[in-house]
Motif scaffolding. Structure first.
Motif, short mmCIF file in Angstrom:
data_model
loop_
_atom_site.label_atom_id
_atom_site.label_comp_id
_atom_site.label_asym_id
_atom_site.label_seq_id
_atom_site.Cartn_x
_atom_site.Cartn_y
_atom_site.Cartn_z
N GLY A 63 0.87 -1.06 -0.03
CA GLY A 63 -0.02 0.07 0.09
C GLY A 63 0.88 1.29 0.03
N GLU A 64 2.13 1.14 -0.06
CA GLU A 64 2.84 2.37 0.17
C GLU A 64 2.91 3.01 -1.42
OE1 GLU A 64 7.63 3.56 1.10
OE2 GLU A 64 7.08 1.31 1.02
N ARG A 65 3.02 4.26 -1.39
CA ARG A 65 3.00 5.12 -2.52
C ARG A 65 4.33 6.06 -2.16
NH1 ARG A 65 4.49 9.48 -5.32
NH2 ARG A 65 2.63 10.21 -6.51
N PRO A 66 5.52 5.72 -2.57
CA PRO A 66 6.67 6.45 -2.30
C PRO A 66 6.75 7.52 -3.38
CG PRO A 66 7.26 4.63 -3.75
CD PRO A 66 5.88 4.40 -3.45
N ALA A 67 7.75 8.73 -3.01
CA ALA A 67 7.73 9.68 -3.90
C ALA A 67 8.40 9.43 -5.02
CB ALA A 67 8.69 10.84 -3.41
N LEU A 119 8.45 10.21 5.49
CA LEU A 119 7.32 11.01 5.11
C LEU A 119 7.86 12.50 4.78
CD1 LEU A 119 4.20 10.55 4.86
CD2 LEU A 119 3.84 11.89 6.92
N ILE A 120 8.46 13.25 5.77
CA ILE A 120 9.06 14.37 5.33
C ILE A 120 10.17 14.50 4.22
CG2 ILE A 120 10.95 14.54 7.04
CD1 ILE A 120 10.24 17.71 7.55
N ALA A 121 10.99 13.31 4.32
CA ALA A 121 11.98 13.13 2.94
C ALA A 121 11.15 13.14 1.79
CB ALA A 121 12.73 11.88 3.41
N ARG A 122 10.03 12.36 1.49
CA ARG A 122 9.35 12.18 0.35
C ARG A 122 8.85 13.54 0.21
NH1 ARG A 122 7.03 6.18 1.39
NH2 ARG A 122 8.87 5.20 1.15
N GLY A 123 8.41 14.36 0.84
CA GLY A 123 7.76 15.71 0.80
C GLY A 123 8.87 16.60 0.30
N GLY A 181 2.66 2.67 4.56
CA GLY A 181 1.66 2.73 3.70
C GLY A 181 0.38 3.65 4.03
N SER A 182 0.74 4.23 5.39
CA SER A 182 -0.08 5.00 5.67
C SER A 182 0.23 6.47 5.53
CB SER A 182 -0.32 5.08 7.47
OG SER A 182 0.86 5.36 7.81
N ARG A 183 -0.70 7.27 5.67
CA ARG A 183 -0.65 8.78 5.49
C ARG A 183 -0.94 9.55 6.71
NH1 ARG A 183 -3.38 9.77 0.61
NH2 ARG A 183 -1.43 8.97 -0.34
#
Length: 332
Positions: free
Chosen positions: A8-12, A269-273, A307-309
């Motif tokens: 379920g993960e959506r990476p950057a 999370l912040i890294a992908r942002g 995989g969570s947000r």
């Protein structure tokens, strides 16, 4: 730091091949994760900090060094190149990490750092100012007249002076080309920080980066540059995991001690942002704004490593402070 793709993960997904980044304060935590993710995206990443294989900063965590961060950047970049069929490449190939020991309170060291980047690359496209290292100085629930003044003033030096010094020397290189990005890392958004942080010096220190980004946005506009402030949510940094005596694999065990840790996010999370911001051709729409990792995850559609947000801001605003009947699971 940013993990592998899970269910379920959506990476950057942004491609930063050919870009040069400086992540100031990349020894551990969010700084390290952002450096690794930029390398995974193809950027050449200079990483700085005070803890090296030979020297430990006042933070006192010798197990995390900037050399390790640089190795992780290079490993992530190499893996991404191989996966895409682009091959390996040399030391200065896309997705390479370069460690430069730097105390960002020392102008001469920061000047030498930027001169080196100029000499070796002739450009700087992304500046992530993540310098901090002041958690050990915070005295919560202590009136200003009772706090240790030396600790409070040191906090200003670590969290404010370092950011201004770094921008002073790095931005002349960044503005050579239009489209440069400056990311000021802090703790809390400008909205959430309207609530007092129960420590005057900490409150001031973590609000200043919002104004730095706001001011830099105005100064960079004519050069086509973008500046934002950015905060993670409740971050599962190495230091925080150690505080609760858990690991990234067992972090939920800490919820029994601290229920709000249920909303915690990994540094991914912040890294992908940051990766998505840097790759977004329309990122100027954010310039001068205060952003959060959860906000960017919604905007760009990526998730955390599990995989969570997690929506930390929404959880604290509506549940913790607003009294809404809900749990952290409703905000992941």
């Amino acid at each position: 730091m940013t993990g592998n793709t899970g269910p379920g993960e959506r990476p950057a997904t942004g491609d930063l091949t050919g870009k040069v980044a400086l992540v100031a304060g990349a020894t551990r935590g969010a700084g390290r994760a952002m450096a690794v993710e930029l390398g995974r995206a193809g950027a050449l990443v200079y990483v700085t900090g005070r803890t090296t294989g030979d020297r430990v900063s006042e933070v006192g965590r010798p197990t995390e060094t900037i050399e390790q961060t640089a190795e992780l950047v290079t490993a992530a970049g190499g893996a991404a190149r191989r996966a895409s069929g682009k091959g390996g490449g040399g030391r200065r190939a896309a997705g390479t990490g370069i460690a430069v020991p730097t105390d960002h309170l020392e102008p001469a060291q920061v000047e030498a750092l930027t001169e080196r980047i100029d000499r070796e690359q002739g450009r700087l496209d992304i500046l992530v100012n993540s310098v901090w290292g002041g958690d050990h100085l915070i005295e919560f629930n202590t009136r200003v007249w009772d706090l240790d003044l030396a600790k409070g003033l040191r906090m200003f030096r670590l969290g404010i002076d370092t950011h201004v010094i770094t921008s002073h020397f790095a931005l002349p290189l960044l503005i050579r080309r239009p489209g440069g990005l400056v990311v000021e890392i802090t703790d809390g958004t400008s909205a959430s920080n309207r609530r007092y942080r129960d420590s005057l010096c900490f409150d001031l220190t973590k609000n200043v980066p919002h104004r730095i980004a706001f001011g830099l946005a105005a100064e960079l506009e004519e050069y086509g540059g973008t500046a934002v402030s950015l905060t993670p949510g409740f971050l599962r940094s190495e230091e925080m995991l150690d505080h609760f005596g858990v690991t990234e694999e067992t972090w939920r065990d800490a919820v029994a001690e601290e229920p709000h840790f249920a909303i915690a996010e990994s540094p991914a999370l912040i890294a992908r942002g940051v990766r998505e911001l840097a790759a977004d051709p329309d990122r100027a729409r954010w310039s001068g704004q205060s952003l959060s990792s959860g906000q960017l995850a919604k905007e760009y559609g990526f998730t955390d490593a599990d995989g969570s947000r997690p929506d930390c801001d929404g959880y604290f605003e509506e549940v913790v402070f607003g009294g809404k009947e809900a749990t952290a699971a409703d905000y992941r």
